[in-house]
Write a protein that holds these residues in place. Structure first.
Motif, mmCIF file in Angstrom:
data_model
loop_
_atom_site.group_PDB
_atom_site.id
_atom_site.type_symbol
_atom_site.label_atom_id
_atom_site.label_comp_id
_atom_site.label_asym_id
_atom_site.label_seq_id
_atom_site.Cartn_x
_atom_site.Cartn_y
_atom_site.Cartn_z
ATOM 1 N N TYR A 6 45.706 40.372 45.425
ATOM 2 C CA TYR A 6 44.486 39.878 44.781
ATOM 3 C C TYR A 6 43.928 38.720 45.599
ATOM 4 N N ASN A 7 42.667 38.849 46.014
ATOM 5 C CA ASN A 7 41.999 37.813 46.794
ATOM 6 C C ASN A 7 41.526 36.698 45.867
ATOM 7 N N CYS A 8 42.235 35.571 45.887
ATOM 8 C CA CYS A 8 41.935 34.492 44.937
ATOM 9 C C CYS A 8 40.756 33.630 45.374
ATOM 10 N N ALA A 9 40.156 33.940 46.527
ATOM 11 C CA ALA A 9 38.911 33.268 46.908
ATOM 12 C C ALA A 9 37.748 33.789 46.067
ATOM 13 N N ASP A 10 37.917 34.967 45.485
ATOM 14 C CA ASP A 10 36.929 35.554 44.578
ATOM 15 C C ASP A 10 37.331 35.197 43.151
ATOM 16 N N ASP A 11 36.460 34.518 42.417
ATOM 17 C CA ASP A 11 36.811 33.999 41.091
ATOM 18 C C ASP A 11 37.258 35.091 40.137
ATOM 19 N N THR A 12 36.561 36.217 40.135
ATOM 20 C CA THR A 12 36.909 37.310 39.223
ATOM 21 C C THR A 12 38.267 37.891 39.579
ATOM 22 N N GLU A 13 38.498 38.090 40.873
ATOM 23 C CA GLU A 13 39.771 38.668 41.311
ATOM 24 C C GLU A 13 40.918 37.688 41.069
#
Length: 222
Positions: A6-13
């Protein structure tokens, strides 16, 4: 999906990833999280089957006990036999950060972290994703996310390349800031002893404890 990053730089992800990682850890599965030092392989510290699985996944035995990460200063008091002045001073000086502290554990704790001889190694990492997960799950047994003897990972992909589908969720917080392991200080005996010099120097720790760096590097007798 097992082993998803999960890419945590993306808020939703990030929100989805932390939620799934929390559920996974609470149900006895393994997760990988970023910390300030290296990526960590973690599980619920009080789930002995999960801790055994963590050791098996790393291919190492109980002779190298698993450290415990916490999400706040206050959590420590419930995990230790006594909260010494030295422990308090180091916690207040360096947590969250790259210092692991070995202390006598509270005798009533029902966990099995390996051959700890009545001690536990504690740390609060300086990383928002790790802190968020730890506050949701509670104390987690966390070791570097690599096969024993292999390169400790500084990215989520490096961790996945070694651990694959043995891990349910990988939380990707980018490359770790420090890229080397925490410093370990042993406060379980009569005199503080530096077990490993890593993210913090002996001089920095000695300054807080009011002792020389050389004394911290000298193994206590007996």
């Amino acid at each position: 999906m097992q082993g998803k990053i999960y890419n945590c730089a993306d808020d939703t992800e990030r929100e989805e990833g932390v939620s799934i990682a929390t559920k996974a850890a609470k149900s006895g599965r393994l997760v990988v999280m970023p910390t300030d030092t290296l990526y960590g392989l973690g599980c619920d510290a009080f789930d002995n089957d999960a801790v055994a699985n963590l050791l098996a996944t790393k291919q190492r035995g109980p002779d190298m006990p698993v450290p415990v990460l916490v999400g706040s200063w206050n959590t420590v008091r419930g995990l230790v036999a006594s909260y010494s002045d030295s422990t308090r001073d180091l916690v207040e000086a360096f947590w969250p950060g790259g210092l692991s502290i070995v202390v006598p554990q509270a005798p009533s704790l029902p966990w099995n972290l390996g051959d700890t001889r009545g001690t536990v190694m504690l740390r609060m990492p300086l990383h928002p994703i790790a802190i968020e997960l730890l506050r949701e799950v509670g104390p987690m047994a966390v070791s570097s996310a690599n096969i024993s003897g292999h390169q400790p990972p500084t990215t989520a992909q490096m961790a996945k390349d070694q651990l694959g589908k043995a891990v349910t969720v990988y939380l990707d917080g980018g490359e770790t800031d420090i890229g080397k392991p925490s410093t370990i200080i042993d406060l379980s005996g009569d005199h503080p002893y530096l077990l490993r010099e890593g993210a913090l120097s002996a001089e920095e720790i000695g300054e807080v404890l009011g002792v020389s760096a050389d004394s911290l590097r000298t193994r206590p007798q007996g």
